[in-house]
Design a protein around this motif. Sequence first.
Motif, short mmCIF file in Angstrom:
data_model
loop_
_atom_site.label_atom_id
_atom_site.label_comp_id
_atom_site.label_asym_id
_atom_site.label_seq_id
_atom_site.Cartn_x
_atom_site.Cartn_y
_atom_site.Cartn_z
N LEU A 1 9.16 48.87 -44.84
CA LEU A 1 9.77 48.74 -43.53
C LEU A 1 9.05 47.65 -42.75
CD1 LEU A 1 10.04 52.51 -42.45
CD2 LEU A 1 11.88 51.04 -43.31
N LEU A 2 9.75 47.08 -41.77
CA LEU A 2 9.08 46.18 -40.85
C LEU A 2 8.18 47.02 -39.95
CD1 LEU A 2 9.10 43.15 -39.73
CD2 LEU A 2 10.45 44.12 -37.86
N VAL A 3 6.95 46.57 -39.76
CA VAL A 3 6.01 47.24 -38.87
C VAL A 3 5.61 46.26 -37.77
CG1 VAL A 3 3.84 48.50 -38.68
CG2 VAL A 3 5.13 48.58 -40.82
N THR A 4 5.65 46.70 -36.53
CA THR A 4 5.28 45.85 -35.42
C THR A 4 4.13 46.47 -34.64
OG1 THR A 4 6.73 46.90 -33.76
CG2 THR A 4 7.72 45.23 -35.20
N LYS A 5 3.35 45.62 -33.96
CA LYS A 5 2.25 46.14 -33.15
C LYS A 5 2.76 46.96 -31.97
CE LYS A 5 -1.23 42.56 -34.06
NZ LYS A 5 -2.08 41.50 -33.45
N GLU A 6 3.89 46.54 -31.42
CA GLU A 6 4.39 47.17 -30.20
C GLU A 6 5.14 48.47 -30.46
OE1 GLU A 6 6.84 45.99 -26.12
OE2 GLU A 6 6.57 44.51 -27.73
N TYR A 7 5.97 48.50 -31.51
CA TYR A 7 6.84 49.65 -31.74
C TYR A 7 6.56 50.39 -33.05
CZ TYR A 7 9.45 46.47 -28.68
OH TYR A 7 9.82 45.59 -27.69
N GLY A 8 5.62 49.92 -33.83
CA GLY A 8 5.51 50.45 -35.18
C GLY A 8 6.79 50.11 -35.93
N SER A 9 7.38 51.10 -36.58
CA SER A 9 8.68 50.89 -37.25
C SER A 9 9.81 51.57 -36.51
CB SER A 9 8.60 51.42 -38.69
OG SER A 9 7.72 50.64 -39.47
N ALA A 10 9.56 51.94 -35.25
CA ALA A 10 10.54 52.69 -34.46
C ALA A 10 11.56 51.76 -33.81
CB ALA A 10 9.83 53.53 -33.40
N LEU A 11 12.35 51.07 -34.63
CA LEU A 11 13.33 50.15 -34.10
C LEU A 11 14.49 49.98 -35.06
CD1 LEU A 11 11.78 46.54 -34.35
CD2 LEU A 11 10.93 48.50 -35.58
N CYS A 12 15.64 49.68 -34.52
CA CYS A 12 16.85 49.39 -35.29
C CYS A 12 17.25 47.95 -34.98
CB CYS A 12 17.97 50.35 -34.91
SG CYS A 12 17.61 52.08 -35.24
N MET A 13 17.62 47.19 -36.02
CA MET A 13 17.87 45.77 -35.83
C MET A 13 19.19 45.34 -36.47
SD MET A 13 14.13 44.15 -36.73
CE MET A 13 14.23 44.71 -38.45
N CYS A 14 19.72 44.25 -35.97
CA CYS A 14 20.82 43.56 -36.62
C CYS A 14 20.70 42.09 -36.26
CB CYS A 14 22.17 44.13 -36.20
SG CYS A 14 23.53 43.63 -37.31
N THR A 15 21.37 41.23 -37.01
CA THR A 15 21.23 39.80 -36.79
C THR A 15 22.59 39.10 -36.75
OG1 THR A 15 20.87 39.55 -39.17
CG2 THR A 15 18.92 39.59 -37.78
N VAL A 16 22.59 37.96 -36.09
CA VAL A 16 23.77 37.11 -35.99
C VAL A 16 23.36 35.70 -36.41
CG1 VAL A 16 25.52 36.14 -34.46
CG2 VAL A 16 24.70 38.48 -34.10
N LEU A 17 24.14 35.10 -37.30
CA LEU A 17 23.91 33.73 -37.71
C LEU A 17 24.89 32.84 -36.95
CD1 LEU A 17 23.68 34.26 -41.60
CD2 LEU A 17 21.98 34.74 -39.81
N THR A 18 24.42 31.66 -36.51
CA THR A 18 25.28 30.82 -35.69
C THR A 18 24.90 29.35 -35.79
OG1 THR A 18 26.11 30.46 -33.43
CG2 THR A 18 23.81 31.14 -33.65
N ASN A 19 25.83 28.50 -35.37
CA ASN A 19 25.54 27.07 -35.26
C ASN A 19 25.40 26.65 -33.80
OD1 ASN A 19 28.18 27.20 -34.35
ND2 ASN A 19 28.90 25.42 -35.53
N ALA A 20 25.35 27.61 -32.89
CA ALA A 20 25.22 27.31 -31.47
C ALA A 20 23.84 26.70 -31.19
CB ALA A 20 25.41 28.58 -30.64
N PRO A 21 23.76 25.74 -30.25
CA PRO A 21 22.49 25.09 -29.94
C PRO A 21 21.60 25.97 -29.06
CG PRO A 21 24.21 24.23 -28.53
CD PRO A 21 24.89 25.17 -29.49
N ILE A 22 21.00 26.96 -29.67
CA ILE A 22 20.20 27.94 -28.94
C ILE A 22 18.72 27.65 -29.17
CG2 ILE A 22 19.56 30.39 -28.89
CD1 ILE A 22 22.45 31.05 -29.55
N PRO A 23 17.88 27.70 -28.13
CA PRO A 23 16.44 27.50 -28.29
C PRO A 23 15.86 28.51 -29.27
CG PRO A 23 17.04 27.49 -25.97
CD PRO A 23 18.25 27.94 -26.72
N ILE A 24 14.93 28.06 -30.10
CA ILE A 24 14.36 28.94 -31.13
C ILE A 24 12.90 29.23 -30.86
CG2 ILE A 24 15.99 28.25 -32.93
CD1 ILE A 24 13.83 26.26 -33.88
N GLU A 25 12.38 30.27 -31.49
CA GLU A 25 11.00 30.69 -31.24
C GLU A 25 10.30 31.13 -32.54
OE1 GLU A 25 10.84 34.33 -28.91
OE2 GLU A 25 13.01 34.56 -29.11
N ASN A 26 10.41 30.33 -33.58
CA ASN A 26 9.73 30.68 -34.83
C ASN A 26 8.23 30.81 -34.62
OD1 ASN A 26 12.33 29.48 -35.52
ND2 ASN A 26 11.67 29.71 -37.65
#
Length: 219
Positions: free
Chosen positions: A128-153
């Motif tokens: 599972l994904l583990v995070t410092k803030e939530y542990g694994s207590a989260l549900c996620m989904c993703t959207v792929l797009t070609n929109a010019p949106i600022p990124i934060e890798n």
Amino acid sequence: MLNELITELNKRGINFIKTVDISMLSSKENMGYGVAILIGINLSPGYIFRLSKENISDHSEFGVKEHLADELAEWTADFIIAKGYKAFAQSERNLIHGFFDETTKTTSLPHKKIAMLAGLGWIGKSNLLVTKEYGSALCMCTVLTNAPIPIENQSIIMPKCGECTVCKDICPTGVIHGSTWKPGMNRDLIVDVYHCDGCLKCLINCPWTQKYMQNNITK
């Protein structure tokens, strides 16, 4: 557009939004899109507490929020398309149409990989994904797009599980091997997904999830 999108998603129950550059990934993974939007919903501390205390398997809140994350990913894709761009929501309903391999139980671009590119967390010994803030207590989904949106890798976060084997020890079906994730590692060396019964015990009892619960539970 991003600020408007974030405002609307927050109104609808999203707790966090990450945007990631995926243009460097293979065409099989990114399907020709350059940006991924990760949306997430936290599981409530009270739900985590109840499942911890009663030692039960209860998918009620988890199922509702998984479904909501999927619905809001589809809403996000429609929002972006209405702005004149292309978008594809990686919801369960969409992925079953040729984007999910039932034999290996894999998708080309898992939500977890996008979350890792966003610097949100790491792959735990439970897979599972583990995070410092939530542990694994989260549900996620993703959207792929070609929109010019600022990124934060961000930089990939390596596992912080150390010698902990709580998830392995508590797994009733014994499908967690206790291996520490490394880049390029085969998932099957970490967990036997084919015999996992989805009881959520690894998610609930992860020390990082418990820390999230303890820091946020209403006394």
